[in-house]
Design a protein around this motif. Structure first.
Motif, PDB file in Angstrom:
ATOM      1  N   LEU A  48      20.370  26.212   0.835  1.00  0.00           N
ATOM      2  CA  LEU A  48      21.294  26.331   1.964  1.00  0.00           C
ATOM      3  C   LEU A  48      22.726  26.165   1.473  1.00  0.00           C
ATOM      4  CD1 LEU A  48      21.883  26.540   5.009  1.00  0.00           C
ATOM      5  CD2 LEU A  48      21.493  24.074   5.143  1.00  0.00           C
ATOM      6  N   ASN A  49      23.550  27.140   1.759  1.00  0.00           N
ATOM      7  CA  ASN A  49      24.977  27.145   1.405  1.00  0.00           C
ATOM      8  C   ASN A  49      25.185  26.744  -0.050  1.00  0.00           C
ATOM      9  OD1 ASN A  49      25.961  28.150   3.882  1.00  0.00           O
ATOM     10  ND2 ASN A  49      25.681  26.136   4.798  1.00  0.00           N
ATOM     11  N   ASP A  50      25.867  25.644  -0.289  1.00  0.00           N
ATOM     12  CA  ASP A  50      26.173  25.263  -1.669  1.00  0.00           C
ATOM     13  C   ASP A  50      25.288  24.144  -2.197  1.00  0.00           C
ATOM     14  OD1 ASP A  50      28.161  27.191  -2.096  1.00  0.00           O
ATOM     15  OD2 ASP A  50      29.632  25.984  -1.035  1.00  0.00           O
ATOM     16  N   ALA A  51      24.136  23.930  -1.575  1.00  0.00           N
ATOM     17  CA  ALA A  51      23.200  22.932  -2.099  1.00  0.00           C
ATOM     18  C   ALA A  51      22.762  23.357  -3.501  1.00  0.00           C
ATOM     19  CB  ALA A  51      21.986  22.802  -1.182  1.00  0.00           C
ATOM     20  N   PHE A  77      15.902  33.712 -10.060  1.00  0.00           N
ATOM     21  CA  PHE A  77      17.123  33.800  -9.263  1.00  0.00           C
ATOM     22  C   PHE A  77      17.306  32.542  -8.431  1.00  0.00           C
ATOM     23  CE2 PHE A  77      16.374  38.306  -9.974  1.00  0.00           C
ATOM     24  CZ  PHE A  77      17.662  38.783 -10.189  1.00  0.00           C
ATOM     25  N   ILE A  78      18.512  31.994  -8.448  1.00  0.00           N
ATOM     26  CA  ILE A  78      18.909  30.932  -7.528  1.00  0.00           C
ATOM     27  C   ILE A  78      19.807  31.607  -6.499  1.00  0.00           C
ATOM     28  CG2 ILE A  78      19.989  28.672  -7.249  1.00  0.00           C
ATOM     29  CD1 ILE A  78      17.517  28.687  -9.131  1.00  0.00           C
ATOM     30  N   LEU A  79      19.405  31.514  -5.234  1.00  0.00           N
ATOM     31  CA  LEU A  79      20.071  32.244  -4.156  1.00  0.00           C
ATOM     32  C   LEU A  79      20.540  31.274  -3.083  1.00  0.00           C
ATOM     33  CD1 LEU A  79      17.071  34.606  -4.130  1.00  0.00           C
ATOM     34  CD2 LEU A  79      19.349  35.396  -4.728  1.00  0.00           C
ATOM     35  N   LYS A  80      21.595  31.642  -2.392  1.00  0.00           N
ATOM     36  CA  LYS A  80      22.047  30.801  -1.284  1.00  0.00           C
ATOM     37  C   LYS A  80      22.021  31.584   0.011  1.00  0.00           C
ATOM     38  CE  LYS A  80      27.088  31.233  -1.406  1.00  0.00           C
ATOM     39  NZ  LYS A  80      28.327  30.479  -1.479  1.00  0.00           N
ATOM     40  N   HIS A  81      21.784  30.838   1.077  1.00  0.00           N
ATOM     41  CA  HIS A  81      21.766  31.418   2.416  1.00  0.00           C
ATOM     42  C   HIS A  81      22.548  30.501   3.340  1.00  0.00           C
ATOM     43  CE1 HIS A  81      18.954  28.523   4.262  1.00  0.00           C
ATOM     44  NE2 HIS A  81      18.443  28.460   3.034  1.00  0.00           N
ATOM     45  N   ASP A  82      22.842  30.982   4.542  1.00  0.00           N
ATOM     46  CA  ASP A  82      23.611  30.177   5.494  1.00  0.00           C
ATOM     47  C   ASP A  82      22.862  29.973   6.813  1.00  0.00           C
ATOM     48  OD1 ASP A  82      23.768  32.700   6.554  1.00  0.00           O
ATOM     49  OD2 ASP A  82      25.965  32.809   6.550  1.00  0.00           O
ATOM     50  N   VAL A  83      21.542  30.049   6.769  1.00  0.00           N
ATOM     51  CA  VAL A  83      20.731  29.897   7.984  1.00  0.00           C
ATOM     52  C   VAL A  83      20.437  28.410   8.186  1.00  0.00           C
ATOM     53  CG1 VAL A  83      18.613  30.569   9.169  1.00  0.00           C
ATOM     54  CG2 VAL A  83      19.738  32.173   7.603  1.00  0.00           C
ATOM     55  N   ILE A  84      21.206  27.777   9.038  1.00  0.00           N
ATOM     56  CA  ILE A  84      21.088  26.329   9.252  1.00  0.00           C
ATOM     57  C   ILE A  84      19.869  25.987  10.100  1.00  0.00           C
ATOM     58  CG2 ILE A  84      22.209  24.333  10.311  1.00  0.00           C
ATOM     59  CD1 ILE A  84      24.891  25.645   9.446  1.00  0.00           C
ATOM     60  N   ASP A  85      19.598  26.762  11.130  1.00  0.00           N
ATOM     61  CA  ASP A  85      18.476  26.499  12.033  1.00  0.00           C
ATOM     62  C   ASP A  85      17.164  26.886  11.342  1.00  0.00           C
ATOM     63  OD1 ASP A  85      16.556  26.374  14.040  1.00  0.00           O
ATOM     64  OD2 ASP A  85      17.810  27.371  15.537  1.00  0.00           O
ATOM     65  N   ALA A  86      16.338  25.881  11.032  1.00  0.00           N
ATOM     66  CA  ALA A  86      15.079  26.112  10.316  1.00  0.00           C
ATOM     67  C   ALA A  86      14.088  26.952  11.121  1.00  0.00           C
ATOM     68  CB  ALA A  86      14.452  24.784   9.927  1.00  0.00           C
ATOM     69  N   ASN A  87      14.355  27.170  12.393  1.00  0.00           N
ATOM     70  CA  ASN A  87      13.481  28.013  13.206  1.00  0.00           C
ATOM     71  C   ASN A  87      13.810  29.501  13.060  1.00  0.00           C
ATOM     72  OD1 ASN A  87      11.935  25.909  14.481  1.00  0.00           O
ATOM     73  ND2 ASN A  87      13.817  25.376  15.559  1.00  0.00           N
ATOM     74  N   ASN A  88      14.912  29.804  12.402  1.00  0.00           N
ATOM     75  CA  ASN A  88      15.318  31.188  12.189  1.00  0.00           C
ATOM     76  C   ASN A  88      14.931  31.635  10.787  1.00  0.00           C
ATOM     77  OD1 ASN A  88      16.466  31.452  14.736  1.00  0.00           O
ATOM     78  ND2 ASN A  88      18.434  30.669  14.045  1.00  0.00           N
ATOM     79  N   PRO A  89      14.516  32.889  10.634  1.00  0.00           N
ATOM     80  CA  PRO A  89      14.123  33.361   9.302  1.00  0.00           C
ATOM     81  C   PRO A  89      15.332  33.563   8.394  1.00  0.00           C
ATOM     82  CG  PRO A  89      14.037  35.162  10.866  1.00  0.00           C
ATOM     83  CD  PRO A  89      14.349  33.924  11.661  1.00  0.00           C
TER      84      PRO A  89
END
Length: 137
Positions: A48-51, A77-89
């Motif tokens: 998540l983000n910059d974790a 690959f180490i990838l980042k995403h910005d989906v904070i709500d764990a209920n969203n894919p």
């Protein structure tokens, strides 16, 4: 969306509480592994983000990639995403590449200069596996 055969099981937690006795060695999960037609491997870790990947997880992922690479091409690959709500894919193609690991080293610089979507490098990664697999035959 890719096929998930049993969606309720996807979110089911596996607990190792009674198996961990020394307090240091703990199982970890890997977010994705792709066996590309028996020619090579892609390994994916999403944050998540910059974790950051923890030290222990990073060691384990590198060791796994290095061991697999003894017989076939591997890209981690180490990838980042910005989906904070764990209920969203999380859509893999929209994730941003933080770095990749290959042949014993991480590559960061290529991804720091600009935003690189995973969807833009995925096919290139598969093509690289094809080239490397053919070279090693």
């Amino acid at each position: 969306m890719s096929e998930v055969r049993n969606m309720p099981r996807l979110n089911q937690t596996v607990l190792y509480n009674h198996l961990i006795t020394d307090g240091k060695l703990k199982p970890m999960d890997i977010d994705g592994v792709l066996d590309y037609h028996g020619k090579g491997w892609l390994i994916f870790e999403y944050k998540l983000n910059d974790a950051n990947v923890s030290t222990g997880q990073g060691i384990a992922l590198r060791r796994l990639a290095d061991d697999l690479a003894k017989s076939k091409p591997v890209l981690l690959f180490i990838l980042k995403h910005d989906v904070i709500d764990a209920n969203n894919p999380i859509y893999a193609e929209d994730c941003i590449v933080k770095c990749h690991y290959c042949n014993g080293k991480y590559e960061y610089e290529k991804y720091q200069a600009r935003v690189v979507r995973f969807g833009d490098v995925y096919q290139k990664a598969l093509d690289w596996i094809d080239i490397e697999a053919n070279r090693n035959q």
